[in-house]
Every structure is written in C-alpha cells, then in structure tokens.
Motif scaffolding. Structure first.
Motif, PDB file in Angstrom:
ATOM      1  N   UNK B 155       2.025 -10.138 -35.573  1.00 42.84           N
ATOM      2  CA  UNK B 155       1.675 -10.797 -34.306  1.00 42.84           C
ATOM      3  C   UNK B 155       0.163 -10.898 -34.150  1.00 42.84           C
ATOM      4  N   UNK B 156      -0.533  -9.834 -34.539  1.00 39.59           N
ATOM      5  CA  UNK B 156      -1.986  -9.834 -34.436  1.00 39.59           C
ATOM      6  C   UNK B 156      -2.593 -10.924 -35.340  1.00 39.59           C
ATOM      7  N   UNK B 157      -2.060 -11.001 -36.558  1.00 38.93           N
ATOM      8  CA  UNK B 157      -2.593 -11.986 -37.511  1.00 38.93           C
ATOM      9  C   UNK B 157      -2.281 -13.406 -37.048  1.00 38.93           C
ATOM     10  N   UNK B 158      -1.115 -13.599 -36.430  1.00 39.61           N
ATOM     11  CA  UNK B 158      -0.742 -14.949 -35.978  1.00 39.61           C
ATOM     12  C   UNK B 158      -1.621 -15.420 -34.822  1.00 39.61           C
ATOM     13  N   UNK B 159      -2.172 -14.474 -34.078  1.00 43.43           N
ATOM     14  CA  UNK B 159      -3.004 -14.856 -32.920  1.00 43.43           C
ATOM     15  C   UNK B 159      -4.366 -15.384 -33.345  1.00 43.43           C
ATOM     16  N   UNK B 160      -4.778 -15.042 -34.541  1.00 44.40           N
ATOM     17  CA  UNK B 160      -6.088 -15.505 -35.009  1.00 44.40           C
ATOM     18  C   UNK B 160      -6.042 -16.995 -35.323  1.00 44.40           C
ATOM     19  N   UNK B 161      -7.003 -17.763 -34.787  1.00 41.82           N
ATOM     20  CA  UNK B 161      -7.100 -19.164 -35.197  1.00 41.82           C
ATOM     21  C   UNK B 161      -8.397 -19.348 -35.955  1.00 41.82           C
ATOM     22  N   UNK B 162      -8.295 -19.732 -37.212  1.00 47.81           N
ATOM     23  CA  UNK B 162      -9.510 -19.887 -38.009  1.00 47.81           C
ATOM     24  C   UNK B 162     -10.340 -21.073 -37.516  1.00 47.81           C
ATOM     25  N   UNK B 163     -11.656 -20.939 -37.596  1.00 47.16           N
ATOM     26  CA  UNK B 163     -12.497 -22.096 -37.250  1.00 47.16           C
ATOM     27  C   UNK B 163     -12.536 -23.063 -38.440  1.00 47.16           C
ATOM     28  N   UNK B 164     -13.235 -24.200 -38.223  1.00 45.03           N
ATOM     29  CA  UNK B 164     -13.226 -25.276 -39.212  1.00 45.03           C
ATOM     30  C   UNK B 164     -13.762 -24.793 -40.569  1.00 45.03           C
ATOM     31  N   UNK B 165     -14.854 -24.018 -40.521  1.00 43.26           N
ATOM     32  CA  UNK B 165     -15.435 -23.495 -41.761  1.00 43.26           C
ATOM     33  C   UNK B 165     -14.420 -22.659 -42.538  1.00 43.26           C
ATOM     34  N   UNK B 166     -13.726 -21.826 -41.785  1.00 45.74           N
ATOM     35  CA  UNK B 166     -12.772 -20.942 -42.442  1.00 45.74           C
ATOM     36  C   UNK B 166     -11.597 -21.750 -43.001  1.00 45.74           C
TER      37      UNK B 166
END
Lengths: 395, 260
Positions: B155-166
């Motif tokens: 759940x923690x990992x799913x909440x992360x939204x990578x930015x464009x660079x990532x």
C-alpha cells in the motif's frame, strides 16, 4: 488510385465473452477457444473472399501475419499467399508480414517471396514489418533488438535479391557466408516493397530514403494520425530532396458499404465493435514491451496516450466512424470520405479491410460488390500523379 | 550516520552515476531491474561498518546507455574494470536480482578483487519446471503487489507517484532490463556450468514469498556454488534489502565478519 483488399482472417467464431476471464485475445488466450471444425470453414471462406476481390477488379489482395491470437489466423502468411497466387489471375498479391525480426533465418523470406513472385509471374508485393509488440511476447524474440534485427534482415534480403550469389553478409544479428538464394524473383531488381506501420518516426525516415522510396501504409489509425504521419513522410521526402508520389502512400482501413448510411451502420455495428473491442483487445504491457519503441518514440507516444491505452474504453461504431477509424455508409458517403481525405493527405493506395471481426460472408460479399461497383470507379482518376498537400506535421 | 556523496565516473566510455557513503572495507552493491540512485535504509545502516558504493548500471537511471551493452557478460566485465579503475580490492560484493546475476557472472570470470559475495534473490539460472513470473506482462500495480509480501509495504509503495524524471528513468531501466534479460528469460544457460569456480565465501539470501524468482531457486544456487550458505527470510518478497532491511543487514554483516 489503386484499391487493394486486405484480410486479417480473424477467428470470427470466437466466444466474445472470453474477456470475462481473459484480458486479451492475444498471447495468453487459451487456444482451446479455437474450434478447428469452424476454423477450417473460415479459412476457405476467407480465401474465397480474396479470390472474389480479384474477380471484382481490385488491384490487389493482401494477407497479413500475426501470432498466437484470435485477431488474425495467418501466422504463416505464405500458406495463404501460395493459394492466392494460383487462384487469382490478375491482381497483385501482397504479404503484409513478414515480421522479419522474429526470424533466425531471414533468408527464408527472400526464398518464400521469390517463389511467390515466380509462381504468380511477377504479381507479388513484398511487405516487411517488425510485428506488433505482442509478437515479441509470443515468440520470445527480444523487443530491444527489434529495430536492429529488422534493418539487418531487410538488408540481407535485398542483398539476396540484387547481388549475384554467393555473397557474404556480415551483421551483428545475422551472419551468412553463402547468400545465394534460389529462385531469384521475376520482378527485377526485386518486387515492390510495402512497409505497414502505425506511425514511427524511425520507420518513416527509413522508408522514405531515396535509396528505398518504399510504399508506406498507415494501418487502422484515426484520420488525425493518418494526416500526421503521411505529412511526416512527405516532409521527410522533401528533406531528402524529392517530392512524395501518391503511390508511396497507402491507407489501410476497415470499410463497409451498404445501400444507405443507416443500413450500413445497423449492419456493421456488432462486427466492427467486436473488431476493436474484442479482437484487438490487449493491455499496454503486451502491445509495447520495453525496447519495442525507442525511448524517444516512447516519450512521443505521450503519457496521455499510454494512460488511455492502459484503461481502454469500449469503442462504439459512432466513435470509430467519427475518428475516421472506419469508413461506413452508402457508396456515396464512402467515396466522398475517401476523396476528401485523399485531397488532404495525398495517398494513392487504399487498402480496404472489407471483412472485420465477426462480419459474416453475405454482408462482406455485398459490401465488396458495392465498393468495387460504385466506389472504386468514381475514384480511379484521383491520386495518380497529383502532388499531395503537405500537411503541417505535428512533432 | 554518514550521508552519501554522488559521483560520476567514466569507465569503458560509459559515464555512470554512483552514491558512496560510510567508512570501512568496500561494499559494492549491484542493483536489480528497478534501478538505484536512492540511499536506502539498507545502505545507511551498512555504511556504519563499510564504505558502501552503489552505482547505477550502464543503461540504467542517470548512467549512460553504452553502445557495447548487450548482455550480462558486458556488465560483469564492466564492473571488473570499474573495481580496477577505482582501485577497489577486498571487495564485499552484494548483488540483488539482476545485480545478483551480474555478481555471480563476475565472480565466475574473476574473483580476484572480491573478499565475499552476497547474492540476494539472484537471477541468472533456470530450474527446470520452476518458471519465474513474466514480469514484462505485469501492470505497474501488479508489479508492486508481486514484489512485496507485506500488504502494508504494498500500500505504501502504491501511494508513491513518480515524477516525470523518474518515469523516464523507469522506462530506460525497463528497456535495459529487456535488452539483457528478455531471452532466455532472466538467465544464461551457460552460467550454471561454471558457478563451481566461485572461490570466495558466498551467502545467498531469499525471501520465502518471492513471486519473481521462486524460493526454489535458493537451494539450486546454493548447490551450484561450493561452500555457499542459503538464508531464507520469512514473510519476505523479492526485495529483502527493502522489505526486511534490518534482517538483511544483519545477515550480510555477520556473514562478512565471520568470513574474516
């Protein structure tokens, strides 16, 4: 204008509810969904439809190559082409295949095409493709090598046809000490070459090169993309110092003709919706495995498009007609649309997919008759030598 | 606790990014298919005892995509040159997943610069009848769900939204991963023939709930590397150094100290 009929030969008897338990008609859909008794009938029906196209005066018939799916049953297109070169009398026969990077021995394509060109006495059109992303899941060929293998295999085949053998080919993916293909093609130096694509900058730059000037086919795309990529092709020709000729550009699109617009939409609805929503269904991971597109192309596809592809919405006949992904209506309507887009985009070839999805034989046949009888004659004179309008290409 | 420093080095014509932190014997960490570039708690803790060096592989993240990169052997030779150029000897080499494959291949070629080898859920071999998952058909969400065993971690990992660079770096990582691992899928049929050449103390770590490379690969690897030891972590997926960071640090530290 030239008119060719392309067939995908779908497994039209597919249980369309397959998507309740499977996420694609490709790669992983169990082949127990295929019924050989029904399939045997379909193959023969489809070959008959292409032979009928020759009798109706189409300039060519086209077969296609895809692997492990319900969308198109021609994993070895040469089998169908072999039947067609004998059963047709006048028309060209195009193989739009072969997916060159999938092969460990691409000289088999030089051989196969040369055989077809001999048996048809010079009626073969040679298609070269990379195959769509799903093919790389099915065959295990590395998608990151797709471009490299395609270019090498192409160069190898052209060498086999044009350089007296035995000659030597030294590439990274392919290395042969004896390139010495028998038979040699009837058409010299080699059969005409068509490059079907869904639009990639690399492919356009390559196909338009003055040493090639290959016919570029935009396949099953919205009109907006047709404009964009044919515009890019025309611009690329100008960069190379020549003007694009209409015969270098072909539009491959599903077409259905009936007596009126209303009857056309009514008759075609379930079949074209099945084509786009069921037979073409696949997740983005299947369509675009990593490496299949260069990082630059992948970036150009755009996050928006990728997100949309990841969450596909069911398409309706109205939406695909509106986007120009389907030409459907009376002969008048279809002729007007083809003429209108031709003026704008400048293509000299129409590759008409007259059967799609679940469309049954009787409707396919009638639509072909109306198209050949009432649409083709009206458009014969256009797209021959007229210079196309160069569309402002979006980057 | 030491903060890492970011360096760039050009080796074999390829500019690579790396993070370095801590003091002590060198510990070179080779990342998996997801890439590197983040100073994880795993590195922070190890940096108390070791000089931790975490490069991004050629073709990954902020590092260049070299023309010469085709297969795992290219990575292995690259890292031999890397250690040479940086003057690293007595290296404790730790590799996870793809990085474990590179580390094993490297150790077969030349274990001279190594003191110990730790392989965390390494790719590189195939066990007949035990398929790995098809990671290339997973959606981004399925990938996260399959990487971790702990639902809270998912759940923690799913909440992360990578930015464009990532996102761009992720696409680059996926491409390079396909380049070296698509076929044969995540292994080299010839590697297992020579794993017996590895002559440095070797620790193998596996999560008992690994859905990428099944835990059955642990004993197979252990049996192929003479004198190696296998440790299986309970309730752990494919990324022990993230999901069971403290336990993995303890395993690695104790192993290296015992190997003295």
């Amino acid at each position: 204008m030239e008119f060719h009929m392309i067939h995908l030969m779908p497994f039209a008897d597919l249980d369309l509810d397959y998507d309740k338990s499977h996420n694609s008609a490709w790669v992983t859909l169990p082949n127990t969904y295929y019924d050989p008794a029904k399939g045997a009938k379909l193959y023969n029906r489809y070959i008959d439809e292409l032979v009928y196209a020759d009798q109706l005066g189409f300039d060519g018939v086209c077969c296609n190559e895809h692997h492990q799916n319900a969308y198109g049953l021609m994993p070895i297109p040469g089998v169908i082409a072999g039947a067609l070169v004998r059963e047709t009398k006048n028309c060209k026969v195009a193989v739009l295949g072969r997916a060159l990077p999938l092969l460990t021995y691409p000289l088999s394509v030089a051989e196969e095409y040369a055989m077809l060109d001999n048996i048809s006495n010079g009626r073969l059109i040679a298609g070269f493709v990379r195959g769509i992303g799903a093919e790389y899941h099915s065959t295990g060929v590395n998608p990151a090598e797709s471009h490299g293998r395609f270019h090498e295999a192409h160069d190898l085949i052209i060498q086999a046809w044009t350089k007296p053998g035995p000659s030597r080919y030294e590439g990274k993916y392919y290395h042969f000490d004896y390139v010495n293909t028998w038979p040699r093609p009837v058409q010299q130096p080699h059969p005409p070459i068509w490059i079907p694509s869904q639009g990639s900058r690399e492919t356009i730059e390559w196909a338009a090169h003055p040493t090639r000037k290959y016919t570029y086919l935009q396949t099953f795309s919205p009109v907006e993309q047709l404009r964009r990529f044919m515009g890019l092709y025309a611009q690329q020709c100008e960069k190379y110092g020549y003007q694009v000729q209409p015969q270098q550009l072909g539009w491959a699109t599903p077409i259905y003709v009936s007596d009126t617009d209303e009857s056309a939409i009514r008759e075609a609805r379930p079949h074209i919706e099945a084509f786009y929503n069921k037979f073409l269904r696949m997740p983005i991971e299947m369509l675009l495995p990593p490496g299949y597109l260069s990082l630059a192309s992948l970036a150009a596809v755009g996050d928006k498009a990728r997100a949309a592809a990841a969450r596909p919405k069911a398409l309706t006949i109205e939406s695909v007609i509106e986007q120009g992904m389907f030409l459907c209506g009376s002969a008048d309507t279809v002729a007007q649309q083809l003429e209108h887009h031709q003026k704008e985009v400048g293509y000299g070839k129409v590759i008409a997919m007259m059967q799609f999805g679940t469309l049954p034989h009787d409707l396919t046949k009638r639509s072909m008759e109306l198209f050949a009888g009432k649409v083709m004659p009206r458009l014969r004179h256009i797209g021959e030598n007229t210079a196309p309008v160069v569309v402002e290409a979006a980057e | 606790m030491s903060e890492p420093k970011e360096f760039y080095e050009t080796i074999a014509g390829c500019k690579v990014q790396m993070l370095r932190g801590g003091k002590g014997a060198p510990l070179l960490f080779l990342h998996g298919g997801g890439g590197a570039g983040v100073w994880l708690p795993f590195f922070k803790t190890l940096a108390d005892k070791f000089e931790v060096i975490v490069p991004e592989h050629p073709g990954f993240g902020r590092s260049d995509m070299p023309d010469w990169l085709d297969n795992i052997g290219d990575f292995a030779n690259f890292y031999l040159e890397f250690m040479d150029k940086l003057g690293l000897t007595g290296v404790n080499l730790v590799g996870t997943s793809l990085g474990g494959w590179i580390a094993a291949d490297l150790a077969v070629r030349d274990s001279g610069p190594l003191r110990t080898l730790t392989l965390v859920a390494p790719a590189g071999i195939h066990v007949q009848g035990v398929p790995k998952s098809d990671i290339f058909l997973w959606t981004p969400e399925q990938t996260v769900r399959n990487l971790f065993a702990d639902p809270a971690m998912v759940e923690m990992a799913l909440k992360r939204t990578p930015d464009e660079e990532e996102r761009r770096r992720q696409m680059k990582n996926a491409l390079t991963m396909a380049k070296v691992g698509w076929q044969p899928r995540l292994y080299d049929p010839h590697l297992r023939k020579w794993l017996h050449r590895i002559d440095v103390p070797t620790l193998i770590v596996w999560g008992d709930s690994d859905k990428v490379i099944p835990p059955a690969y642990g004993p197979a690897y252990r049996d192929l590397i003479p004198g190696s030891r296998l440790e299986v972590l309970k309730g752990c997926g494919h990324l022990p150094h993230i999901e069971k960071s403290a336990e993995t640090v303890a395993l690695v530290t104790n192993f290296i100290e015992e190997a003295k």
